[in-house]
Design a protein around this motif. Sequence first.
Motif, short mmCIF file in Angstrom:
data_model
loop_
_atom_site.label_atom_id
_atom_site.label_comp_id
_atom_site.label_asym_id
_atom_site.label_seq_id
_atom_site.Cartn_x
_atom_site.Cartn_y
_atom_site.Cartn_z
N LEU A 147 0.84 -1.20 0.00
CA LEU A 147 0.00 0.00 0.00
C LEU A 147 0.87 1.25 0.00
N HIS A 148 2.05 1.18 0.65
CA HIS A 148 2.95 2.34 0.68
C HIS A 148 3.36 2.73 -0.74
N VAL A 149 3.81 1.75 -1.52
CA VAL A 149 4.23 2.02 -2.89
C VAL A 149 3.02 2.37 -3.75
N GLY A 150 1.89 1.73 -3.48
CA GLY A 150 0.67 2.03 -4.25
C GLY A 150 0.23 3.47 -4.08
N VAL A 151 0.24 3.96 -2.84
CA VAL A 151 -0.15 5.35 -2.59
C VAL A 151 0.85 6.31 -3.23
N ALA A 152 2.13 6.04 -3.06
CA ALA A 152 3.16 6.91 -3.65
C ALA A 152 3.03 6.95 -5.17
N SER A 153 2.82 5.80 -5.76
CA SER A 153 2.67 5.71 -7.21
C SER A 153 1.41 6.44 -7.68
N GLY A 154 0.32 6.28 -6.94
CA GLY A 154 -0.93 6.96 -7.30
C GLY A 154 -0.81 8.46 -7.19
N VAL A 155 -0.18 8.93 -6.12
CA VAL A 155 0.02 10.39 -5.95
C VAL A 155 0.91 10.93 -7.07
N LEU A 156 1.97 10.20 -7.39
CA LEU A 156 2.86 10.64 -8.47
C LEU A 156 2.12 10.70 -9.81
N THR A 157 1.28 9.72 -10.07
CA THR A 157 0.50 9.70 -11.30
C THR A 157 -0.44 10.90 -11.37
N VAL A 158 -1.17 11.14 -10.30
CA VAL A 158 -2.12 12.26 -10.28
C VAL A 158 -1.38 13.60 -10.36
N PHE A 159 -0.29 13.74 -9.63
CA PHE A 159 0.49 14.99 -9.69
C PHE A 159 1.04 15.23 -11.09
N THR A 160 1.46 14.18 -11.76
CA THR A 160 1.96 14.33 -13.13
C THR A 160 0.83 14.77 -14.06
N MET A 161 -0.35 14.22 -13.86
CA MET A 161 -1.50 14.62 -14.68
C MET A 161 -1.89 16.07 -14.39
N VAL B 140 10.02 10.15 -9.78
CA VAL B 140 9.93 8.70 -10.01
C VAL B 140 10.99 7.91 -9.24
N PRO B 141 12.23 8.40 -9.11
CA PRO B 141 13.23 7.62 -8.35
C PRO B 141 12.84 7.34 -6.89
N LEU B 142 11.86 8.07 -6.36
CA LEU B 142 11.42 7.79 -5.00
C LEU B 142 10.68 6.46 -4.90
N LEU B 143 10.01 6.05 -5.98
CA LEU B 143 9.25 4.80 -5.94
C LEU B 143 10.13 3.59 -5.65
N PRO B 144 11.25 3.40 -6.38
CA PRO B 144 12.10 2.25 -6.04
C PRO B 144 12.69 2.35 -4.63
N LEU B 145 12.93 3.57 -4.16
CA LEU B 145 13.45 3.71 -2.79
C LEU B 145 12.42 3.23 -1.76
N ILE B 146 11.18 3.61 -1.97
CA ILE B 146 10.11 3.17 -1.06
C ILE B 146 9.96 1.66 -1.16
#
Length: 126
Positions: free
Chosen positions: A55-69, A79-85
């Motif tokens: 869920l941690h990576v899912g939320v981060a990925s979702g926020v990044l997707t929405v922020f990019t949009m 994006v490099p934060l996702l592999p770190l998480i």
Amino acid sequence: GGCWPLLVCSLGAVAALSCLLETVGVPLGLVARLGAVITALVVTGAITFRWKISLHVGVASGVLTVFTMLFGPGMLALVPLLPLIGWARMELRDHTFFQVFAGALIGSVVSGSAFMIAPKLMHIPI
């Protein structure tokens, strides 16, 4: 499992925030976009009861997707934060690689889709 209380509290907090924002007159477009968060929590939470995804990576990925949009491709610098998480979740032995990957994929697809669909369903111009 053990994530029920956290999931229910998170869902309740986002729902309460949505109601509060609507009550104080925040534009409905923003309230509709919170639907993306609620949708992603419900979908990832439902999957996690069968197969534990991150869920941690899912939320981060979702926020990044929405922020990019919302704010454009410059947000992709995050994006490099996702592999770190994801690495942190695997290092803690809370998830496998595939659970982290699934969290990222599902979080991004569900949040992005809900972000695009919610305003249309509510007939809100974006």
